[in-house]
Motif scaffolding. Structure first.
Motif: not given
Ligand code: DCM
Ligand code: DCM
Ligand code: DCM
Ligand code: ZN
Ligand code: ZN
Length: 264
Positions: A18-37
């Motif tokens: 969902s938008n909310a959890s995509a946003d939370a995951v993006k916030q929690l991932l380190p920058d170098y992961a480039e938002n790729d879980l």
């Protein structure tokens, strides 16, 4: 699972947030992961040596031959410490992540690590032999041949079936395998997906359901017909591949459903 299995599950999951959890995951991932879980889905395997308490959290051992799982009986480590198993870890990191939007409690935890552990463990609980028998350590002590190569049954299910599938059908490109699984999720499996997502209660995640399915699949498919020094080739590969694809799909769908319930 090996690196590819975890990568596949996290990629499938991240596309379903969902938008909310995509946003939370993006916030929690380190920058170098480039938002790729997917790129950090095997992080939990890399820290096994650093976090000495963590290896026992990657699996559940069940009594030989019973082919059943019970949290109260089976969720403990080799020293008998309660809750120290894959299902206990999934509950623990789900509860940590539930503090995400509460300023007062979230500082107690490293929620980046909690996200990486949870994403990895919901993957592992869908590998049938991660809910295997104590006596053979989930197939780790069963020597087999995968075609001509010597390995152990556990590794066949972590890695070999997926590797052979990628080589034979997907031009050795994991992205092509992910595409096919995603097509099946919205196609032939669409009717079942709602049931995979649901916990049969008010729970945020349901590791006991996933683990019960796991030991059943271990008995019906992974262990079945295999003895010490079995040579596993096309007959085993062709009949077990649909189970591996199904478990990867369920792992991805349920990781997304769990994160969507956690982050609202
Ligand atoms: N832990 C876990 N699941 C549990 C209990 C503990 O994942 N049911 C993990 C998270 C803790 C770590 O083990 O940070 C070490 O726990 P302790 O400090 O209690 O030994
Ligand atoms: N990580 C983190 N916090 C930590 C340890 C690790 O967020 N305390 C995340 C970011 C790390 C990544 O996991 O760089 C991979 O860690 P490593 O490469 O050290 O295994
Ligand atoms: N494993 C398991 N059940 C056990 C012991 C280990 O499922 N009783 C898993 C954890 C690893 C793999 O098997 O994915 C290899 O374990 P190890 O690193 O302990 O050899
Ligand atoms: Zn494994
Ligand atoms: Zn693992």
């Amino acid at each position: 699972w090996g690196i590819d299995g975890h990568f596949i599950i996290c990629r499938i999951a991240q596309a379903r947030l969902s938008n909310a959890s995509a946003d939370a995951v993006k916030q929690l991932l380190p920058d170098y992961a480039e938002n790729d879980l997917g790129s950090l889905c095997s992080w939990a395997d890399r820290v096994k040596f650093r976090y000495h308490w963590s290896p026992a959290l990657h699996f559940i051992d069940t009594p030989e031959k019973l082919c059943t799982y019970q949290y109260s009986r089976d969720c403990k480590d080799a020293n008998g410490e309660k809750d120290r198993c894959l299902a206990g870890a999934i509950n623990n990191y789900t509860n940590q992540l539930l503090t995400y939007s509460s300023e007062s409690t979230k500082a107690k935890y490293n929620l980046t690590e909690a996200l990486l552990f949870l994403s990895h463990f919901i993957g592992d609980i869908h590998q049938p032999l991660h809910v295997g028998f104590t006596e053979d350590k989930g197939g780790n002590t069963i020597d087999v041949h995968w075609y001509t190569r010597k390995t152990v049954l556990h590794h066949v299910w972590d890695v070999s079936i997926i590797d052979t599938s990628e080589e034979r059908y997907y031009n050795s490109n994991v992205e092509n395998l992910i595409d096919t699984i995603q097509q099946n999720i919205t196609g032939v499996w669409a009717d079942q997906v709602k049931k995979w997502e649901n916990c049969n209660s008010t729970e945020t995640t349901c590791p006991n359901i996933y683990a019960s399915e796991g030991i059943k699949a271990a008995c019906e498919w992974a262990y079945k017909g295999v003895t010490e020094d079995s040579v596993l080739k096309d007959a085993y590969f062709i009949s077990r591949l649909p189970i591996v694809n199904l478990r990867l799909a369920q792992g991805g769908v349920r990781l997304a459903a769990t994160l969507n319930r956690i982050f609202g």
